[in-house]
Each structure stands twice: as C-alpha cells, then as structure tokens.
Design an enzyme around this catalytic site. Structure first.
Site, PDB file in Angstrom:
ATOM      1  NE  ARG A  29     -61.916 -19.959  10.942  1.00  0.00           N
ATOM      2  CZ  ARG A  29     -61.924 -18.891  11.732  1.00  0.00           C
ATOM      3  NH1 ARG A  29     -62.999 -18.565  12.416  1.00  0.00           N
ATOM      4  NH2 ARG A  29     -60.824 -18.149  11.849  1.00  0.00           N
ATOM      5  CG  ASN A  37     -59.410 -19.679  14.833  1.00  0.00           C
ATOM      6  OD1 ASN A  37     -59.020 -18.641  15.339  1.00  0.00           O
ATOM      7  ND2 ASN A  37     -59.022 -20.078  13.625  1.00  0.00           N
ATOM      8  CG  ASP A  67     -57.640 -19.346  10.405  1.00  0.00           C
ATOM      9  OD1 ASP A  67     -58.766 -19.694  10.006  1.00  0.00           O
ATOM     10  OD2 ASP A  67     -57.459 -18.558  11.350  1.00  0.00           O
ATOM     11  N   GLY A  82     -65.571 -17.610  15.401  1.00  0.00           N
ATOM     12  CA  GLY A  82     -66.498 -16.491  15.450  1.00  0.00           C
ATOM     13  C   GLY A  82     -67.859 -16.835  14.876  1.00  0.00           C
ATOM     14  CD  GLU A 137     -59.957 -13.001  19.563  1.00  0.00           C
ATOM     15  OE1 GLU A 137     -60.544 -13.451  18.568  1.00  0.00           O
ATOM     16  OE2 GLU A 137     -59.226 -13.701  20.295  1.00  0.00           O
ATOM     17  CE1 TYR A 155     -64.571 -11.078  13.677  1.00  0.00           C
ATOM     18  CE2 TYR A 155     -62.637  -9.803  14.223  1.00  0.00           C
ATOM     19  CZ  TYR A 155     -63.314 -10.994  14.221  1.00  0.00           C
ATOM     20  OH  TYR A 155     -62.731 -12.106  14.760  1.00  0.00           O
ATOM     21  CB  SER A 168     -59.760 -11.050  16.333  1.00  0.00           C
ATOM     22  OG  SER A 168     -60.897 -11.835  16.591  1.00  0.00           O
TER      23      SER A 168
END
Length: 348
Positions: free
Chosen positions: A292, A310, A294, A314, A13, A253, A187
């Site tokens: 965070r 996370n 998911d 990001g 990453e 991204y 990622s």
C-alpha cells in the site's frame, strides 16, 4: 490449508500487529482453514510437542487480544516477559512455522516488516505472505524509499536524511512547515510536524529518541490518500481525513477519529494518475504480491506526492486496504484469501 498467523513482536506497532492478526485469524478460520495465531516475540512456551497437533486444537487463539490503544505500547514491559532473550523469535515459533503450508504475516514495523523475518523464512524454506526480504528492507527505510522513488520518476516531497549529532542545514526547497519522521518507524509513531526552527529542534529530539536516523521533508498541505496495489494493479483510491490534526497513531486506530472515503472524491484523471504513481512506486522497490502506498495531494498545485510504501498493510477493523477491497466486492475474508493466492505465486 494449515496456516500460522504471525503477529506481535516488539516494534512500536506491536498492538496494531496483534489487532491485524486477530482479524486475519478469525477470517481464515471462517474460511475453513486450520489456523494458529502466534506472537513472534512471546512464542508458544507452554505448548508441548508434537506441535502439529496445534492445527487441530479447537481453542480461540485470539481470545486474549484487545483493541489498539490510543498510544503505542510500553515495549519495556513486553521485553520483561522474556528478560534473557537473544532472538526476536519466541519459543516454538520457527518450529511451528516450518510445519504449516504458509505463514500469514500480520507483523508491522521493525523486526517484522524490515525483511529480517522474510530472509529467515527464505533460508528455511518457509512460505509467507507479502513481498520478499529485499523489497521489505528497502521500504522499511524511508530515506532509501525516497531515493528509489526519485530514481524512477515517482514524485515524492523534497527532503533530507539526518544522522543523530549531524549539523542541520535545510536546503532551499525545504521550508516550514516541515515533517520529521524516523527512517524506520511506522503507524505515524515518531512523526512530527514542525512550524518553525524551535519546533524543528523539538521534533528532531523526539524523533532521535526512537532512531539514530531521521527524514526531514517538506510538509505537503492538502488532502491525504492511500492506494493498495495487488500484483502490480492499483485498487481504488481511498481518502483519509482526520477530524483533528494529522493522520497520527490515534487517528489511525481509534474508530471515529477519521473520515475515510473510498472511492475518493477525485476527478477521474487525478485518481488514475495517483493509481499509476502507486503502481510505479511499488515497481521502483520491487514489490511482489501486494503493498500500500500513501500520498499527499498538494492543495495549491494539484500535484500528488508518494510518501512511503507499506509492505504489510494493516488489517485492523479501521485499516485502509480492507476498505478498498470492499469497493471491489471483496469481504475481509475474501481479501485474506486473495492475499494468500497472490503470495503463493512467489513459490511457483
């Protein structure tokens, strides 16, 4: 404040981290802080002492950083820039970090998000953003994270952990399609969907090329969401809908690859349930400050499943947490200031 934004490193990453670092650096400069952006691995080999003078330096430390490419970086090329390295820390990195008020960690993945840098900073009395070294290490390993979720009643897809060379025996509750993930990747690098036994064999071979341990878990068919949690409180739920395929490295991204909706179009009880599970997921692994989580929402049963935490979300132009904060009326710069504020509370 004097702040070092630490990015780069040598994880898969790396490019994402540099992009996060660039955005954070520019936002903090606009807020009036004295900021230096440093690459964890490459360091600052050209800089002469005293390093304190770098905080007064007027150069643009982010000028050479490009956007995130469609594929993960060639780490062999990066390592070749320091052929005889023995430490993940490049020249002058630790010395510079020891001179600032706080390090803003823009690192992602192995060697930056796994607790090692956090532990080093703890030993050296260096303050940094994000959760501590223990919870960072827990969340870096998806197999451990899933075990912590299960022990605390946080719903997560059924799955197993496999070692390289171990015989594969799928349990009864794990059917096709299924997902194969490296334990410590991020990622969506090293993440594969297998539709049948042959596909599973190929996915395992690919995943084991990254790591010696992988997770095989049920593929939840439905909608994908993410929820940032700050000081134990969930932010608005954001939905992630790739235009094609799943939410892989490219779709994360490359602008225009994914439709992201925040607040997500969900009935209030469902949104609140996902937010509660996000808060419980963070609590189960001892998150301090922010993180965070998911999720997948099963299209048949309506149940939500936590996938991972996370610990350093990001902060690129397409990242999720800044979009959630924007719904609360916080600009990107405001979010960076908020992260600094909550992170400093670890040291009170």
């Amino acid at each position: 404040m004097k702040i070092v934004v630490l990015a780069g490193g040598i994880s898969t990453e790396r490019d994402v981290s540099l992009s996060s670092g660039r955005e954070i650096y520019r936002a903090l400069k606009e807020k009036g802080h004295q900021v230096v952006l440093a690459d964890l691995f490459l360091g600052l080999p050209e800089e002469s002492l005293p390093l304190e003078a770098l905080f007064e330096d007027g150069r643009d430390w982010a000028a050479s950083i490009q956007g995130v490419a469609e594929s993960a970086p060639d780490l062999a090329q990066v390592r070749a820039l320091r052929p005889d390295f023995r430490s993940l820390l490049g020249p002058n990195v630790l010395e510079l970090c020891s001179l600032c008020d706080i390090v803003f960690l823009a690192l992602h993945g192995e060697g930056g998000e796994d607790g090692r840098i956090q532990a080093l900073f703890d030993l050296n009395g260096i303050r940094y953003t994000g959760t501590g070294h223990a919870s960072s290490a827990l969340c870096m390993d998806k197999s451990i994270t899933k075990a912590m979720f299960k022990s605390c009643g946080v719903p997560t897809p059924p799955g197993i952990t496999l070692e390289r060379g171990q015989e594969l025996k799928l349990p009864a509750d794990l059917r096709f399609p299924c997902m194969v993930k490296t334990c410590c990747g991020g990622s969506s690098v090293g993440v594969y969907r297998a539709e049948d036994p042959d596909g599973l064999k190929s996915a395992l071979e690919a995943a084991f090329s990254y790591e010696k341990r992988v997770v095989v878990e049920a593929c939840i068919i439905g909608r994908e969401f993410s929820v940032a949690v700050v000081e134990g409180r969930a932010l608005p739920v954001i939905e992630i809908a790739p235009l094609s395929g799943f939410y892989d490295y490219k779709n994360k991204y490359q602008a225009g690859s994914t439709v992201e909706t925040c607040p997500a179009d969900l009935p209030d009880p469902v949104a609140r349930r996902i937010q509660r599970h996000a808060e419980e997921a963070c609590a189960s692994v001892g998150i301090q400050g922010y993180a965070r989580v998911d999720f997948m929402l099963d299209q048949e049963t309506g149940e939500d499943y936590a996938l991972e935490v996370n610990t350093l979300p990001g902060m690129t132009p397409t990242s999720l947490m800044p979009q959630e904060a924007r719904v609360l009326g916080k600009s990107f710069g405001d979010l960076c200031e908020w992260i600094l504020e909550v992170s400093l509370k670890k040291y009170e």
